[in-house]
Design an enzyme around this catalytic site. Structure first.
Site, PDB file in Angstrom:
ATOM      1  N   ALA A 159       7.355 -18.239   2.189  1.00 33.12           N
ATOM      2  CA  ALA A 159       6.937 -19.061   1.049  1.00 33.12           C
ATOM      3  C   ALA A 159       5.521 -19.585   1.285  1.00 33.12           C
ATOM      4  CB  ALA A 159       7.906 -20.217   0.851  1.00 33.12           C
ATOM      5  N   ARG A 201     -10.693 -10.582  -2.589  1.00 28.75           N
ATOM      6  CA  ARG A 201     -10.306 -10.179  -3.941  1.00 28.75           C
ATOM      7  C   ARG A 201      -8.954 -10.794  -4.300  1.00 28.75           C
ATOM      8  NH1 ARG A 201     -11.042  -3.774  -3.417  1.00 28.75           N
ATOM      9  NH2 ARG A 201     -10.335  -4.309  -1.304  1.00 28.75           N
ATOM     10  N   CYS A 231      -4.423  -5.288  -4.232  1.00 27.63           N
ATOM     11  CA  CYS A 231      -3.325  -4.401  -4.635  1.00 27.63           C
ATOM     12  C   CYS A 231      -2.252  -5.099  -5.469  1.00 27.63           C
ATOM     13  CB  CYS A 231      -2.689  -3.767  -3.390  1.00 27.63           C
ATOM     14  SG  CYS A 231      -3.770  -2.608  -2.529  1.00 27.63           S
ATOM     15  N   LYS A 276      -5.466 -12.878   3.119  1.00 31.48           N
ATOM     16  CA  LYS A 276      -4.497 -12.822   4.208  1.00 31.48           C
ATOM     17  C   LYS A 276      -5.282 -12.821   5.513  1.00 31.48           C
ATOM     18  CE  LYS A 276      -2.572  -8.953   5.382  1.00 31.48           C
ATOM     19  NZ  LYS A 276      -1.798  -7.695   5.413  1.00 31.48           N
ATOM     20  N   LYS A 319      -3.066  -6.514  -9.113  1.00 29.30           N
ATOM     21  CA  LYS A 319      -3.456  -5.416 -10.004  1.00 29.30           C
ATOM     22  C   LYS A 319      -2.295  -4.463 -10.253  1.00 29.30           C
ATOM     23  CE  LYS A 319      -6.083  -2.306  -8.095  1.00 29.30           C
ATOM     24  NZ  LYS A 319      -5.235  -1.079  -8.054  1.00 29.30           N
TER      25      LYS A 319
END
Length: 440
Positions: A259, A334, A267, A327, A270
């Site tokens: 969570a 992006r 990815c 991450k 989109k």
């Protein structure tokens, strides 16, 4: 085998480097001179652990070259990978302009019939469009019309893309005929000889759907656990324990049940929207994925809501944001959730202090003096009225609760990635908002 890779971005350069590692002769093409120059100068144009060493190994062995000349890139090639961008269009459908341009380039410059492999994430039925583009361009220029089109989707995680390519869970190849399958098996044989993973042979349309279905399912897992987190916050349950217990069930698994701020990157956002759009075009309302998107949007709002709750007025405050990349272990921003958090804080008038181990250059001129870019996490946090975690970089977990209590002007932590042990923070007097845990 002789391989060309059209597009040497996050997918293409990793593909080129790994193909060279398996002994193939690889030419990488890109129309961005900066990317070509970067590789020629023995660098890579983005952060990806292990990639530079692999590229240099291929370059030094003479198995990787790069060019901006399509006639060089497509001379006497057995397989051509299309690894170009498929950005989201205004209506949510993927923009396939670059894919069409790559197909036209193959039809114009390839000196012999070749296998054209889609590696970019594309909607089902794109293979048919590529065949059409190849045929039209060949008629226009007199090029070959004997190219075979296959789908060979990638399943790479940024931050571990090299390992995911060298040691994949599976290799998926969709081809409408035995001949292209034989060529693709030969291409991947060095991998298959040394690594135990299935070669999934199917038709082109099924392979295209496998990629979108995989990403959409993982995104749905993330949104599901974030929805569970909201219930945990309201009841005093602990979402981390819930996820751990769920993960022991082999039918569910623990991966993608963390969570937090939701999914981002190039990815998932989109691909989920594209899959919704594809289904709608075919006459199916994919309501499950629309709800996945809604929950993900809600997750990105959570940190600012908590800051308002804990600080009341945040427009006159300084807030440290730890993490910018979508991450850890990448500099890719992006669709990064941190961007929306920062933009929301700026709209409130909050002064933002920002740290990320590798991604700060991506926003050097983005916000001007509204955001202070900090070289260290301590610089960002010391004297701030609150800290928000937006990316779970391992180095942030090394910051201790007493350090946070000492550095912060106000003892307020909004842990949107559950980086720290909540009991340790509360024990030193920190007011904490932690995803999926009861709000005090």
């Amino acid at each position: 085998m002789k391989v060309s890779v059209i597009g040497i971005g996050h997918v293409g350069l990793v593909t080129a480097a790994c193909m060279a590692e398996w002994g193939h002769d690889v030419i990488g093409f890109d129309n961005d001179p900066a990317k070509i120059t970067s590789v020629e100068n023995r660098q890579v144009p983005f952060h990806e652990p292990g990639l530079r060493d692999l590229v240099l190994t291929g370059v030094d062995a003479g198995r990787i070259t790069v060019t901006g000349d399509p006639s060089v890139a497509l001379d006497d090639r057995d397989v051509v990978f299309i690894c170009v961008g498929t950005p989201k269009g205004k209506d949510g459908a993927p923009n396939l302009t670059y894919v069409q341009a790559a197909a036209a380039m193959v039809a114009t410059h390839a000196t012999k019939p070749t296998v054209v492999a889609e590696k970019s994430t594309v909607p089902v039925q794109t293979g048919e469009r590529i065949k059409q583009a190849l045929g039209l361009q060949a008629k226009s220029t007199g090029g070959s019309t004997q190219h075979a089109v296959v789908s060979n989707p990638e399943f790479l995680r940024e931050g571990s893309a090299v390992q995911d390519t060298l040691f994949p869970d599976r290799v998926v190849v969709g081809a409408d005929g035995e001949a292209p399958h034989r060529i693709m098996r030969e291409l991947y044989q060095p991998l298959l000889d040394g690594h135990d993973c299935p070669y999934v042979a199917t038709d082109v349309k099924t392979a295209e759907l496998i990629k979108h279905a995989s990403n959409a399912f993982l995104a749905t897992k993330i949104s599901f656990i974030n929805a569970v987190a909201r219930v945990c916050e309201m009841t005093g349950a602990d979402v981390h324990t819930v996820a751990d217990a769920m993960g022991h069930d082999a039918r569910i698994g623990r991966a993608f049940l963390n969570a937090g701020l939701g999914y981002g990157g190039s990815c998932f956002p989109k691909d989920v929207e594209a899959f919704i759009h594809i289904a709608a075009d075919l006459g199916y309302d994919f309501g499950l994925l629309r709800e996945t998107e809604r929950i993900n949007r809600e997750a990105k709002l959570w940190p600012v809501v908590q800051l308002r709750r804990l600080l009341w007025n945040i427009g006159d405050k300084e807030v440290a944001v730890l993490g910018l990349a979508f991450k850890p272990h990448t500099d890719d921003i992006r669709e990064a959730p941190a961007l929306e958090v920062i933009e929301s804080l700026i709209e409130e008038g909050t002064q933002v202090r920002l740290h990320d181990p590798v991604a700060l250059p991506q926003v050097a001129d983005r916000w001007g003096d509204k955001v202070r870019l900090c070289e260290t996490a301590e610089e960002a946090v010391r004297g701030a009225h609150a800290v928000v975690t937006c990316t779970e970089w391992p180095e942030y977990a090394e910051i201790t609760a007493p350090q946070l209590a000492e550095w912060l002007e106000f003892p307020v932590v909004v842990d949107a990635r559950n980086v720290w042990d909540p009991e340790g923070l509360v024990a030193v007097g920190i007011q904490l908002a932690s995803v999926g845990r009861r709000m005090p």
